[in-house]
Enzyme design. Structure first.
Site, short mmCIF file in Angstrom:
data_model
loop_
_atom_site.label_atom_id
_atom_site.label_comp_id
_atom_site.label_asym_id
_atom_site.label_seq_id
_atom_site.Cartn_x
_atom_site.Cartn_y
_atom_site.Cartn_z
N SER A 62 -5.21 -2.95 11.51
CA SER A 62 -4.72 -4.18 12.37
C SER A 62 -5.83 -5.13 12.94
CB SER A 62 -3.81 -3.93 13.38
OG SER A 62 -2.55 -3.17 13.00
N1 SAH Z 1 -2.48 2.03 13.00
C1 SAH Z 1 -3.15 1.96 11.58
C2 SAH Z 1 -2.66 0.72 10.90
C3 SAH Z 1 -1.24 0.98 10.53
S1 SAH Z 1 -0.80 0.29 8.84
C4 SAH Z 1 -4.73 1.95 11.86
O1 SAH Z 1 -5.06 1.97 12.90
O2 SAH Z 1 -5.32 1.72 10.89
C5 SAH Z 1 0.84 1.01 8.90
C6 SAH Z 1 0.69 2.22 8.52
O3 SAH Z 1 1.97 2.88 8.71
C7 SAH Z 1 0.57 2.68 7.03
O4 SAH Z 1 -0.57 3.18 6.82
C8 SAH Z 1 1.80 2.95 6.35
O5 SAH Z 1 1.56 3.91 5.29
C9 SAH Z 1 2.61 3.68 7.51
N2 SAH Z 1 3.96 3.91 7.55
C10 SAH Z 1 4.93 3.15 7.23
N3 SAH Z 1 5.97 3.68 7.38
C11 SAH Z 1 5.91 4.79 7.81
C12 SAH Z 1 6.87 5.99 8.45
N4 SAH Z 1 8.24 5.72 8.30
N5 SAH Z 1 6.30 7.15 9.13
C13 SAH Z 1 4.60 7.18 9.15
N6 SAH Z 1 3.90 6.25 8.59
C14 SAH Z 1 4.29 4.89 8.07
#
Ligand code: SAH
Length: 214
Positions: A62
């Site tokens: 993000s």
């Molecule tokens: N917080 C992260 C950015 C997140 S992007 C950072 O600091 O880099 C969103 C992430 O959520 C992705 O890696 C995606 O694979 C994950 N995601 C999506 N749905 C999910 C779920 N149901 N459970 C766990 N992770 C999930």
């Protein structure tokens, strides 16, 4: 060779303080965590720019401001047990680890979880546990949590995450359609649940039982 510390300082001044982030502990954490180590080497020179960046598996780390805004909304005092859904690069987990007691983070892509775990270990974070799975169901074994942060967009607030909030706990989650969401702050107070809209964002999909279908 870029001076990453200077780039971080500039990011804090121009992207965070200028937009109203004021919690000194949040600003300190954003000054400290080396964001460039959470992205591919080829993107490191962009790590402190004012936008998200791609990581693997079509996901993104993000924008720094969104990380700071969501972190500030959880009002950490130091000892909280916090749950993050969507470990991704592990950057947000590192920021949380600077402010809370223990961080539990769930990622659905094993490759991302593995890499994030490695980076966090190398940086010496000992208070982060990463698990692979569907975070929309929460982490019942270690509930309740004082704070929960969802870093992926979802059509509705996942009920298990509300159920796993401690009394006095706070949950921040982007809720909306696939093109845009509102950051919703859910608070569990002794007298009941309240919800506050904290403004528009755009996140990748939360994919899971309480998110979007694959
Ligand atoms: N917080 C992260 C950015 C997140 S992007 C950072 O600091 O880099 C969103 C992430 O959520 C992705 O890696 C995606 O694979 C994950 N995601 C999506 N749905 C999910 C779920 N149901 N459970 C766990 N992770 C999930």
């Amino acid at each position: 060779m870029i001076n990453f510390k200077k780039a971080r300082e500039r990011m804090v001044e121009t992207q965070l303080i200028a937009r109203g982030i004021s919690d000194p502990k949040v600003l300190e954490a954003m000054r400290k965590v080396p964001r460039h180590l959470f992205v591919d080497e080829a993107l490191q020179d962009q790590a402190y720019n004012d936008h998200p960046l791609p990581i693997s598996d079509k996901q993104t780390i993000s924008q720094p401001y969104v990380v700071a805004l969501m972190t500030e909304s959880l009002k950490f005092t130091g000892q909280e047990k916090v749950l993050e859904i969507g470990t991704g690069s592990g950057y947000q987990a590192a920021v949380l680890a600077e402010l809370a007691g223990r961080v539990f983070s769930i990622e659905r892509h094993p490759g991302l979880a593995l890499r994030a775990n490695q980076v966090l270990r190398d940086l010496g974070y000992r208070n982060v546990i990463i698990r692979v799975g569907d975070g929309s169901m929460g982490w019942p074994d270690d509930a309740p949590f004082d704070a929960v942060m969802v870093t992926a967009g979802t059509p509705e607030v996942p009920q298990p995450l509300v159920d796993q909030l401690a009394v006095g706990g706070r949950l921040i989650v982007p809720v909306g359609d696939r093109l845009g969401q509102d950051l919703v702050l859910v608070q569990r107070r002794p007298e009941g649940i309240t919800k506050t809209n904290m403004g528009g964002v755009r996140f990748v999909d939360l994919v899971g039982k309480w998110g979007w279908k694959e």
